[in-house]
Scaffold this motif. Sequence first.
Motif, PDB file in Angstrom:
ATOM      1  N   LEU A 150       0.849  -1.177   0.000  1.00  0.00           N
ATOM      2  CA  LEU A 150       0.000   0.000   0.000  1.00  0.00           C
ATOM      3  C   LEU A 150       0.897   1.245   0.000  1.00  0.00           C
ATOM      4  CD1 LEU A 150      -2.662  -1.135   2.650  1.00  0.00           C
ATOM      5  CD2 LEU A 150      -2.615  -1.557   0.175  1.00  0.00           C
ATOM      6  N   PRO A 161      -4.952  -2.360   5.904  1.00  0.00           N
ATOM      7  CA  PRO A 161      -3.530  -2.384   6.285  1.00  0.00           C
ATOM      8  C   PRO A 161      -3.298  -3.381   7.415  1.00  0.00           C
ATOM      9  CG  PRO A 161      -4.359  -0.133   6.132  1.00  0.00           C
ATOM     10  CD  PRO A 161      -5.555  -1.035   6.069  1.00  0.00           C
ATOM     11  N   ASP A 164       3.111  -2.720   9.180  1.00  0.00           N
ATOM     12  CA  ASP A 164       3.920  -1.541   8.838  1.00  0.00           C
ATOM     13  C   ASP A 164       5.293  -1.952   8.323  1.00  0.00           C
ATOM     14  OD1 ASP A 164       1.928   0.161   9.620  1.00  0.00           O
ATOM     15  OD2 ASP A 164       2.757   0.559  11.605  1.00  0.00           O
ATOM     16  N   ARG A 268       4.999   2.838   5.464  1.00  0.00           N
ATOM     17  CA  ARG A 268       3.798   2.483   4.704  1.00  0.00           C
ATOM     18  C   ARG A 268       3.351   1.106   5.177  1.00  0.00           C
ATOM     19  NH1 ARG A 268       5.542  -0.642   0.139  1.00  0.00           N
ATOM     20  NH2 ARG A 268       7.814  -0.698   0.013  1.00  0.00           N
ATOM     21  N   ASN A 269       2.398   0.502   4.451  1.00  0.00           N
ATOM     22  CA  ASN A 269       1.820  -0.755   4.915  1.00  0.00           C
ATOM     23  C   ASN A 269       1.811  -1.833   3.844  1.00  0.00           C
ATOM     24  OD1 ASN A 269      -0.290   1.670   5.757  1.00  0.00           O
ATOM     25  ND2 ASN A 269       0.518   0.525   7.503  1.00  0.00           N
ATOM     26  N   GLY A 271      -0.991  -4.726   3.002  1.00  0.00           N
ATOM     27  CA  GLY A 271      -2.391  -4.927   3.360  1.00  0.00           C
ATOM     28  C   GLY A 271      -3.097  -5.939   2.495  1.00  0.00           C
TER      29      GLY A 271
END
Length: 294
Positions: A150, A161, A164, A268-269, A271
């Motif tokens: 993501l 999400p 991390d 960011r992630n 997910g």
Amino acid sequence: MVIKLDLYKVFCKVAKSESFSKAAKDLYLTQPAVSQAIMQLERELDTRLFNRTPKGVSLTNEGSLLFEYVNSAINLIDVGEEKILEFKNLTAGELKIGVGDTISKYFLLPCLEAFHNRYPNIKFYIVNGTTVELCSILKSGEVDIAICNLPIDDPTLELRPCFDIQDTFVYGEKFKKIFSKPLSFQELVKLPLIFLEPKSNSRKYVEDYMISKGIKISPEFELGSHDLLLEFAKINLGIACVTKEFSQEYLNKGLVYEVQLNEEIPKRNIGVCFLKSVPLSPASTKFVEIIENK
């Protein structure tokens, strides 16, 4: 509508096999019946869908456009029928997952193991691709869920999400003197850089962030896998932009070293993605629960 759906199924089979006779064999129909079905569809649409030659058939431009939509629709119908069957306590069925190689290796495998231990009769079907490719096959109904980098900007998709991640830069032994003190992005981009290929969502995220700072990158190498980034950095071919969480083995063993920057790239992630318009199957729901509780 039922009759036209049957015609569309014949149309897709002919398009894929490029032959009336092969399509007839697959559909357990006679060749004249298949030819009649295609001619009926062409009459109803008032459009020629196939070019006929002695060697077989090929889609016209109009036929190619129609096939793109009809094939996706039929795939979604098939998925819908499969999901109904899966409601029998997850004793049978298939879970179709789209995922990239790196996420699969470093994030997904423990989830697959946990799910398989609980529901051993559910078969896995894994499709690899970039985030852009995975979103496309998700919307065509070829997979139930996708595990992606993501952010993704697509209003048709539900995004959850789960994990991390931190983008960072690493280098090999040869560059140690250069990194004796923290560097700015302006100083970093003067060095030979190694990035993923431009179509990668991970690459785009970092590049967009640096552009927002007024910094343009021009990599020496653009590679197709995260593991190659680490290998290239290890042998001193440049400074590689990598995901920190997926580089721990190299960092812990001292094969590469992390660049100390004056500022970090925002996290960011990773997910789970699925279609908003299509309810998750029981198998998909249970798998998403395992990922979210990881």
